[in-house]
Motif scaffolding. Structure first.
Motif, mmCIF file in Angstrom:
data_model
loop_
_atom_site.group_PDB
_atom_site.id
_atom_site.type_symbol
_atom_site.label_atom_id
_atom_site.label_comp_id
_atom_site.label_asym_id
_atom_site.label_seq_id
_atom_site.Cartn_x
_atom_site.Cartn_y
_atom_site.Cartn_z
ATOM 1 N N ILE A 162 0.837 -1.207 0.000
ATOM 2 C CA ILE A 162 0.000 0.000 0.000
ATOM 3 C C ILE A 162 0.866 1.250 0.000
ATOM 4 O O ILE A 162 0.609 2.213 -0.741
ATOM 5 N N LEU A 163 1.918 1.231 0.830
ATOM 6 C CA LEU A 163 2.798 2.398 0.917
ATOM 7 C C LEU A 163 3.570 2.646 -0.377
ATOM 8 O O LEU A 163 4.011 3.774 -0.630
ATOM 9 N N SER A 164 3.735 1.612 -1.184
ATOM 10 C CA SER A 164 4.472 1.784 -2.444
ATOM 11 C C SER A 164 3.740 2.701 -3.419
ATOM 12 O O SER A 164 4.336 3.238 -4.351
ATOM 13 N N PHE A 165 2.417 2.883 -3.198
ATOM 14 C CA PHE A 165 1.645 3.775 -4.062
ATOM 15 C C PHE A 165 1.642 5.215 -3.553
ATOM 16 O O PHE A 165 1.115 6.107 -4.228
ATOM 17 N N MET A 166 2.187 5.418 -2.358
ATOM 18 C CA MET A 166 2.270 6.777 -1.801
ATOM 19 C C MET A 166 3.384 7.554 -2.478
ATOM 20 O O MET A 166 4.407 6.973 -2.846
ATOM 21 N N PRO A 167 3.186 8.867 -2.667
ATOM 22 C CA PRO A 167 4.253 9.659 -3.288
ATOM 23 C C PRO A 167 5.518 9.666 -2.458
ATOM 24 O O PRO A 167 5.456 9.778 -1.236
#
Length: 312
Positions: free
Chosen positions: A303-308
């Motif tokens: 999920i965090l990999s999609f955060m900027p």
């Protein structure tokens, strides 16, 4: 604990997601556990878990099995996140000086169990009132002799109404009733669970440096969770009794942990401390199995990999 370093936000997300999935799956069994633990001699409405669930559906409908679920679903995210992240934190720091011994693993579990009661105690306090409300209502209809004379039937309160009532009448301490019993349950649970899980999980590793397979983490979580759950069930019975505010006229009230132990032993015998044990094992096993799978699959990292990303 883990073979790879996982960031704190990822740990919190993993713990939260695992808690939401697990609670949704097993909440009806948890409701049966609470009602079985709370009924005393002379006011036994349910004979088993299946009997409790069948009677609950008949009298309250399908969603009656999910009384109090909203409280759990709201607070289980921070609770599971705190437990898993705290255990990881303590294990990491305790392993800095050398090998992580069994004693250090138990110490880390102790720290995790202590940290989580900040959220667990008020969550359980509210959940138990909502779960047990259906039992009290059913007693009024099916066992009127157990209800005090002149008692007026009232509509079951919501979680917000209960919170406001407790805060108004007893302050913040009202939400933390049974804190001592919760600590006596959750600290030993974590002392047993985390080291047992870690060691069972290590047995299933293909090699010393790699992670354990998906199914090994799940089975290890289930076995460790059910073992720890049954081991601390006597304290869970005490905690449930202490945190229950509404009782039938023939049911005992308790002033504290020792008073509760004494009255249960005298009036119901030692077997009463095992009430709901198999329900608790059925709740905790998949709950922690799911938690460890989500944790080891790295859902939080995904999920965090999609955060900027931050750029310097």
């Amino acid at each position: 604990m883990a073979d790879k370093q996982i960031s704190l936000p990822a740990k919190l997300i993993n713990g939260g997601i695992a808690g939401l999935i697990g609670v949704t799956c097993v909440f009806p069994i948890d409701l049966a556990k609470t009602r079985l633990q709370n009924q005393q001699n002379g006011s036994r409405l349910y004979t088993s878990m299946s009997d409790c669930l069948i009677k609950t559906i008949r009298s309250e409908g399908y969603f009656g099995m999910y009384r109090g679920a909203a409280v759990n679903l709201t607070l289980v995210t921070p609770e599971k996140a705190i437990k898993l992240a705290a255990n990881d934190f303590f294990r990491h720091h305790l392993s800095k000086d050398g090998k992580l011994t069994l004693f250090k693993e138990m110490l880390a579990g102790c720290g995790a169990g202590t940290c989580q009661v900040i959220v667990t105690t008020p969550m359980e306090m509210l959940k138990i009132q909502l779960q047990d409300a259906g039992r009290i209502a059913a007693q009024r209809k099916l066992m009127p002799e157990t209800v005090a004379a002149g008692t007026v039937e009232t509509k079951s309160p919501t979680a917000m109404q209960l919170t406001r009532q407790l805060l108004r009448e007893k302050g913040i301490a009202g939400l933390y009733k049974g804190l001592g019993a919760t600590l006596l349950r959750d600290v030993p649970f974590s002392i047993i669970y985390f080291p047992l899980f870690a060691n069972l999980n290590n047995f299933g590793k293909k090699n010393a440096d790699g992670p354990a397979p998906f199914y090994v983490s799940f089975i290890s979580g289930c076995l460790a969770g059910s073992t720890a759950a049954v081991a601390v069930n006597p304290v869970d019975v005490i905690k449930t009794r202490l945190q229950s505010l509404n009782r039938g006229s023939t049911e005992d009230t308790y002033s504290g942990v020792t008073d509760c132990i004494r009255k249960i032993m005298r009036n119901e015998g030692p077997s009463a401390f095992l009430k709901g044990a198999y329900c608790r094992a059925l709740v905790i096993a998949p709950l922690f199995g799911i938690a460890q799978v989500v944790y080891f699959l790295g859902v939080g990292e995904f999920i965090l990999s999609f955060m900027p990303k931050k750029h310097d």
